[in-house]
Write a protein that holds these residues in place. Structure first.
Motif, PDB file in Angstrom:
ATOM      1  N   MET A 140       0.844  -1.176   0.000  1.00  0.00           N
ATOM      2  CA  MET A 140       0.000   0.000   0.000  1.00  0.00           C
ATOM      3  C   MET A 140       0.889   1.239   0.000  1.00  0.00           C
ATOM      4  N   THR A 141       0.471   2.235  -0.728  1.00  0.00           N
ATOM      5  CA  THR A 141       1.214   3.483  -0.763  1.00  0.00           C
ATOM      6  C   THR A 141       0.943   4.275   0.509  1.00  0.00           C
ATOM      7  N   LYS A 142       1.726   5.322   0.700  1.00  0.00           N
ATOM      8  CA  LYS A 142       1.515   6.180   1.866  1.00  0.00           C
ATOM      9  C   LYS A 142       0.370   7.134   1.544  1.00  0.00           C
ATOM     10  N   HIS A 143      -0.760   6.911   2.162  1.00  0.00           N
ATOM     11  CA  HIS A 143      -1.907   7.781   1.922  1.00  0.00           C
ATOM     12  C   HIS A 143      -1.621   9.146   2.539  1.00  0.00           C
ATOM     13  N   ASP A 144      -2.150  10.186   1.923  1.00  0.00           N
ATOM     14  CA  ASP A 144      -1.765  11.540   2.312  1.00  0.00           C
ATOM     15  C   ASP A 144      -2.943  12.504   2.400  1.00  0.00           C
ATOM     16  N   THR A 145      -4.077  11.996   2.817  1.00  0.00           N
ATOM     17  CA  THR A 145      -5.260  12.839   3.024  1.00  0.00           C
ATOM     18  C   THR A 145      -5.470  13.017   4.524  1.00  0.00           C
ATOM     19  N   TRP A 146      -5.666  14.267   4.918  1.00  0.00           N
ATOM     20  CA  TRP A 146      -5.951  14.606   6.314  1.00  0.00           C
ATOM     21  C   TRP A 146      -7.127  15.562   6.308  1.00  0.00           C
ATOM     22  N   VAL A 147      -8.037  15.425   7.270  1.00  0.00           N
ATOM     23  CA  VAL A 147      -9.166  16.348   7.349  1.00  0.00           C
ATOM     24  C   VAL A 147      -9.231  17.018   8.707  1.00  0.00           C
ATOM     25  N   LYS A 148      -9.761  18.216   8.683  1.00  0.00           N
ATOM     26  CA  LYS A 148     -10.073  18.959   9.900  1.00  0.00           C
ATOM     27  C   LYS A 148     -11.585  18.892  10.039  1.00  0.00           C
ATOM     28  N   LEU A 149     -12.054  18.671  11.255  1.00  0.00           N
ATOM     29  CA  LEU A 149     -13.484  18.558  11.491  1.00  0.00           C
ATOM     30  C   LEU A 149     -14.090  19.898  11.892  1.00  0.00           C
ATOM     31  N   LYS A 150     -15.364  20.042  11.599  1.00  0.00           N
ATOM     32  CA  LYS A 150     -16.098  21.259  11.939  1.00  0.00           C
ATOM     33  C   LYS A 150     -16.258  21.369  13.452  1.00  0.00           C
ATOM     34  N   PRO A 151     -16.310  22.604  13.966  1.00  0.00           N
ATOM     35  CA  PRO A 151     -16.621  22.785  15.389  1.00  0.00           C
ATOM     36  C   PRO A 151     -17.982  22.163  15.693  1.00  0.00           C
ATOM     37  N   GLY A 152     -18.103  21.610  16.883  1.00  0.00           N
ATOM     38  CA  GLY A 152     -19.347  20.976  17.278  1.00  0.00           C
ATOM     39  C   GLY A 152     -19.487  19.536  16.790  1.00  0.00           C
ATOM     40  N   ASN A 153     -18.433  18.995  16.191  1.00  0.00           N
ATOM     41  CA  ASN A 153     -18.512  17.617  15.709  1.00  0.00           C
ATOM     42  C   ASN A 153     -18.563  16.648  16.884  1.00  0.00           C
ATOM     43  N   PRO A 154     -19.115  15.466  16.681  1.00  0.00           N
ATOM     44  CA  PRO A 154     -19.258  14.529  17.804  1.00  0.00           C
ATOM     45  C   PRO A 154     -17.929  13.963  18.314  1.00  0.00           C
ATOM     46  N   TYR A 155     -16.853  14.153  17.581  1.00  0.00           N
ATOM     47  CA  TYR A 155     -15.554  13.606  17.965  1.00  0.00           C
ATOM     48  C   TYR A 155     -14.729  14.576  18.820  1.00  0.00           C
ATOM     49  N   GLU A 156     -15.273  15.746  19.139  1.00  0.00           N
ATOM     50  CA  GLU A 156     -14.506  16.766  19.854  1.00  0.00           C
ATOM     51  C   GLU A 156     -13.864  16.259  21.140  1.00  0.00           C
ATOM     52  N   LYS A 157     -14.537  15.389  21.860  1.00  0.00           N
ATOM     53  CA  LYS A 157     -14.007  14.901  23.135  1.00  0.00           C
ATOM     54  C   LYS A 157     -12.693  14.141  22.978  1.00  0.00           C
ATOM     55  N   ILE A 158     -12.459  13.547  21.825  1.00  0.00           N
ATOM     56  CA  ILE A 158     -11.228  12.769  21.639  1.00  0.00           C
ATOM     57  C   ILE A 158     -10.231  13.460  20.710  1.00  0.00           C
ATOM     58  N   MET A 159     -10.527  14.670  20.256  1.00  0.00           N
ATOM     59  CA  MET A 159      -9.622  15.371  19.342  1.00  0.00           C
ATOM     60  C   MET A 159      -8.283  15.712  19.993  1.00  0.00           C
ATOM     61  N   VAL A 160      -8.214  15.706  21.308  1.00  0.00           N
ATOM     62  CA  VAL A 160      -6.934  15.943  21.988  1.00  0.00           C
ATOM     63  C   VAL A 160      -5.920  14.857  21.612  1.00  0.00           C
ATOM     64  N   LEU A 161      -6.402  13.726  21.132  1.00  0.00           N
ATOM     65  CA  LEU A 161      -5.510  12.639  20.712  1.00  0.00           C
ATOM     66  C   LEU A 161      -4.935  12.865  19.315  1.00  0.00           C
ATOM     67  N   PHE A 162      -5.374  13.932  18.659  1.00  0.00           N
ATOM     68  CA  PHE A 162      -4.882  14.307  17.334  1.00  0.00           C
ATOM     69  C   PHE A 162      -4.271  15.707  17.452  1.00  0.00           C
ATOM     70  N   PRO A 163      -3.018  15.796  17.912  1.00  0.00           N
ATOM     71  CA  PRO A 163      -2.409  17.090  18.235  1.00  0.00           C
ATOM     72  C   PRO A 163      -2.434  18.105  17.091  1.00  0.00           C
ATOM     73  N   SER A 164      -2.366  17.646  15.852  1.00  0.00           N
ATOM     74  CA  SER A 164      -2.404  18.575  14.732  1.00  0.00           C
ATOM     75  C   SER A 164      -3.817  19.060  14.446  1.00  0.00           C
ATOM     76  N   GLY A 165      -4.820  18.425  15.072  1.00  0.00           N
ATOM     77  CA  GLY A 165      -6.205  18.763  14.794  1.00  0.00           C
ATOM     78  C   GLY A 165      -6.705  18.136  13.504  1.00  0.00           C
ATOM     79  N   MET A 166      -5.881  17.302  12.883  1.00  0.00           N
ATOM     80  CA  MET A 166      -6.215  16.666  11.609  1.00  0.00           C
ATOM     81  C   MET A 166      -6.306  15.155  11.803  1.00  0.00           C
TER      82      MET A 166
END
Length: 180
Positions: free
Chosen positions: A1-27
């Protein structure tokens, strides 16, 4: 598999906000540069983004699995099994705010644009599955290598945006600074 290179930033108020601290870049790393996984169940006939399981650390995997188990009121192992079968976590389009991508994502997005221009409109289920299977075989399971990107001229003009032009300028400045 190649090195995939897509990263997304989520909208404010998304349901994943509580665990976003685990993604230091916010992506969050995505497997594909567009929603590609066909949904079943309550999201039937919807194409979903796939969070790339292979680019997550064990803490991120565990947190996402627990979050989804709690959200859907199912057992942790049920979510873990589905994630393993699909190779990632499904996410709906409505929470994606922006995307950052590299050469593979640009090439695959060009291929999507080419396909949409030639596929019957609206695309049939058969045409969609042929496109999906080709993308999956070459980019997810395979080792397809995208052409390199040195400048904005190396990117299909249909994908040019002001944000892309600005990012390419910043990248050029960074390359010049590194070469000094």
């Amino acid at each position: 598999m190649t090195k995939h290179d897509t990263w997304v930033k989520l909208k404010p108020g998304n349901p994943y906000e509580k665990i976003m601290v685990l993604f230091p870049s916010g992506m969050i790393p995505m497997r594909d540069p567009f929603p590609l996984e066909r949904a079943a169940g309550e999201f039937q006939n919807e194409a979903l983004w796939m969070i790339d399981l292979e680019r997550l650390n064990s803490l991120q995997v565990s947190a996402l699995t627990q979050f989804l188990a709690n959200h859907y009121k199912v057992e942790f192992r049920q979510v873990a099994q589905e994630v393993a079968e699909k190779g990632g976590f499904a996410m709906r389009q409505q929470w994606i705010e922006s995307m950052m991508c590299g050469a593979e994502s640009m090439q695959r997005t060009k291929e999507l644009a080419d396909w949409l221009e030639t596929a019957p409109q609206p695309p049939s289920e058969t045409a969609w599955m042929e496109f999906y299977n080709d993308q999956h075989a070459r980019w997810i399971e395979g080792d397809e290598v995208p052409p390199p990107i040195s400048s904005i001229e190396d990117i299909d003009s249909r994908l040019h945006t002001p944000e892309l032009a600005e990012a390419m300028k910043r990248n050029e400045v960074n390359r010049m600074l590194l070469s000094v």
